[in-house]
Design an enzyme around this catalytic site. Structure first.
Site, PDB file in Angstrom:
ATOM      1  N   TYR A 155      25.434  20.579  -9.497  1.00  0.00           N
ATOM      2  CA  TYR A 155      24.083  20.663  -8.933  1.00  0.00           C
ATOM      3  C   TYR A 155      23.482  22.044  -9.159  1.00  0.00           C
ATOM      4  O   TYR A 155      22.343  22.169  -9.630  1.00  0.00           O
ATOM      5  CB  TYR A 155      24.129  20.346  -7.430  1.00  0.00           C
ATOM      6  CG  TYR A 155      22.779  20.416  -6.747  1.00  0.00           C
ATOM      7  CD1 TYR A 155      21.902  19.347  -6.794  1.00  0.00           C
ATOM      8  CD2 TYR A 155      22.382  21.566  -6.058  1.00  0.00           C
ATOM      9  CE1 TYR A 155      20.662  19.400  -6.176  1.00  0.00           C
ATOM     10  CE2 TYR A 155      21.147  21.634  -5.428  1.00  0.00           C
ATOM     11  CZ  TYR A 155      20.291  20.552  -5.494  1.00  0.00           C
ATOM     12  OH  TYR A 155      19.068  20.620  -4.883  1.00  0.00           O
ATOM     13  N   LYS A 202      20.138  22.793 -11.509  1.00  0.00           N
ATOM     14  CA  LYS A 202      18.898  23.331 -10.951  1.00  0.00           C
ATOM     15  C   LYS A 202      18.537  24.669 -11.594  1.00  0.00           C
ATOM     16  O   LYS A 202      17.350  24.995 -11.768  1.00  0.00           O
ATOM     17  CB  LYS A 202      19.001  23.477  -9.437  1.00  0.00           C
ATOM     18  CG  LYS A 202      19.010  22.127  -8.706  1.00  0.00           C
ATOM     19  CD  LYS A 202      17.744  21.324  -8.976  1.00  0.00           C
ATOM     20  CE  LYS A 202      17.689  20.045  -8.170  1.00  0.00           C
ATOM     21  NZ  LYS A 202      16.432  19.278  -8.411  1.00  0.00           N
TER      22      LYS A 202
END
Length: 551
Positions: free
Chosen positions: A457, A461
């Protein structure tokens, strides 16, 4: 015993005169039938209007109805004789049902948050306007008679809107001076006081900036029994209002319309900018700062009227909040989600708020779905102005245990999917020479959130930020701005799941703000990036995390 109806408005006087004329005709012989017939029709038209307006106007609240009944039945003559009031107050002066609902609607239409009432007989009108204010709204009422404050306060206390009302007793001009000295400003001002001072109140309000930019002044009794436009009038109040109406009509600072509601209601609005003749007489710089870009104020430039937007992941959480924000700002919104039921549910919400919207089911990790999403928006509304690429997923695991499947799934949605959406929407925008792309990144692009472990994640991002920066530099000179928002930890139902609930207190200790972000903390930032006020911003990562990345 019910008192005799006393005519007070132009329409009531018209009905009175027509009734007398009809009675005279009925008592005379040889009156042409056509004259009697036309007189009867005129009387029917005049006498039926007020009753029809009363019946067709939305019902007043229970608290307003009770306040009206008590005010009408109260013996004001006796109150004056007992020395409770300084003046003998005619109950006909109270704001009526139709006018009260009109004022309430004007408050709502002007989106007023603060209202000033310069009036007499404080009560019904004040509570009507307070009902139109938002929960944190405020109404300040200038009232000369302390007894009226005492009379009305119990009814204010019964109403859920009464807490918005503050009654200041004493001469109105003294109160206005105090408000001006304190730097107070209001979105709407209602004047219903001593007629000879209307001009003085009006000038003081404008000269001392008590009225905000684009504010509205409403003035009651501006037709005053019709005597303001009759030729021969001796009534001093009528003469004062005639002078006032003409003064406002000639004032270059405002524009006005007089609505023939009851005894007349003037609606007066500050003009957006000074007229050319005024500018020539004033030592000001007449430029874009003074006039506003395209003649629009800063808040006006943040409107999204006529714009077409889509939001991915809009069925819940941040995406749902983004869909509402864009719609409230004026855009048409395509609600995109992998879950059809959730997308349709948000569309139902937007429809209830009068926002044009459609649901689209799409998995943004699939290129065919992304292209179909863009094609659906364009075929429905002709174009895309705003692309809000918000959809994302997060799966926590220790780095040594992260599987390629988890890595690929996370990147396919968070980075690959965002890229495909940017590219598909960007092709539409580049062709038309205008567009706003806003990607949802994360505070995890700047720091390593802990104690949870989320390697895929965080990396995805960070990739969204670099993707945004690259596209932002490539496309800005072709009219397309690309920016992203990096939220901190947002308080959504997922945060309160069994697996994450134990981490909340640890997260809070890392946030200087002392709380988690709410979806609503992000909405205004999205609207700013979606509107023309941000035309010079591109490739920017707007971080909204309560200061967490600073520690």
């Amino acid at each position: 015993m019910k008192g005799v109806q006393v005519s007070d408005t132009p329409m009531e006087f018209l009905v009175e005169y027509l009734t007398r004329a009809q009675e005279i005709c009925d008592g005379m012989a040889h009156i042409p039938a056509e004259l009697k017939d036309n007189l009867g029709k005129a009387l029917e038209l005049a006498s039926g209007l007020d009753h029809y307006l009363e019946g067709m106007t939305s019902k007043e609240s229970e608290q307003l109805a009770e306040l009206n009944a008590e005010t009408v039945s109260h013996d004001w003559d006796q109150a004056y004789k007992d020395g409770k009031t300084m003046f003998c107050l005619p109950k006909e002066c109270i704001t009526g049902h139709v006018e009260g609902q009109t004022l309430k609607m004007l408050v709502r239409m002007s989106k007023a948050r603060r209202v000033l009432e310069v009036g007499m007989f404080t009560g019904y009108g004040a509570l009507s306007m307070a009902e139109g204010l938002p929960q944190d709204g405020q109404l300040v009422a200038c009232e000369l008679e302390p007894y009226l404050k005492e009379f009305s306060q119990p009814f204010f206390d019964k109403s859920p809107h009464g807490k918005k009302i503050t009654v200041k007793t004493g001469p109105a001009m003294d109160t206005l001076k105090d408000l001006a000295d304190a730097g107070e400003q209001f979105d709407m001002v209602f004047i219903d006081a001593d007629k000879n001072n209307y001009i003085n109140y009006y000038n003081f309000i404008l000269d001392n900036a008590l009225l905000r930019l684009d504010g509205v002044i409403c003035v009651d009794n501006s037709l005053f029994k019709g005597r303001v436009y009759l030729r021969e009038v001796e009534d001093e109040n009528a003469k004062a209002l005639r002078r006032f109406n003409q003064f406002v009509c000639d004032d270059p600072r405002v524009e006005q319309v007089i609505v023939p509601l009851r005894d007349g209601l003037s609606i007066i609005r500050l003009v957006p900018m000074a007229t050319a003749s005024t500018l020539q007489q004033s030592p000001i710089t007449d430029d874009v700062v003074f006039r506003g870009v395209g003649g629009a104020s800063v808040l006006g430039r943040m409107r999204l009227d006529g714009k077409v937007a889509y939001v991915t992941g809009a069925g819940q959480g941040i995406g749902r909040g983004f869909a509402h924000a864009l719609g409230e700002a004026g855009a048409k919104v395509a609600v995109v989600d992998i879950d059809e039921a959730k997308a349709k549910s948000v569309v139902e919400e937007l429809t209830l708020k009068g926002i044009r919207s459609i649901p689209i089911v799409a998995d943004i990790s699939e290129s065919e779905d992304v292209q179909r999403m863009v094609d659906t928006v364009v075929s429905t509304w002709g174009t895309i102005h705003i692309a809000c690429n918000n959809a994302g997923i997060n799966m926590n695991s220790a780095s040594e245990d992260t599987t390629l499947s988890e890595w690929d799934k996370t990147f396919n949605v968070n980075l690959r999917g965002t890229f495909m959406c940017c590219q598909a929407a960007g092709r539409v925008m580049l062709k038309q020479g205008y567009g706003k792309i806003i990607n949802t990144a994360s505070m995890a692009s700047l720091i390593v959130p802990h104690p949870q472990k989320q390697l895929s994640y965080n990396a995805s991002k960070a990739g969204v930020v670099k993707l945004t920066q690259t596209l932002g530099t490539e496309w800005i000179d072709r009219g397309v701005n690309v920016n992203c928002i990096s939220p901190g930890i947002v308080d959504t139902p997922l945060i309160h799941s069994e697996s994450l609930r134990p981490l909340v207190q640890r997260w809070l200790s890392d946030v200087p703000a002392g709380r988690l972000a709410q979806v609503t903390d992000l909405q205004a930032a999205l609207v700013y990036l979606a509107c023309d006020a941000s035309n010079y911003m591109t490739g920017h990562n707007l971080v909204i995390e309560g200061g967490q990345s600073l520690w």
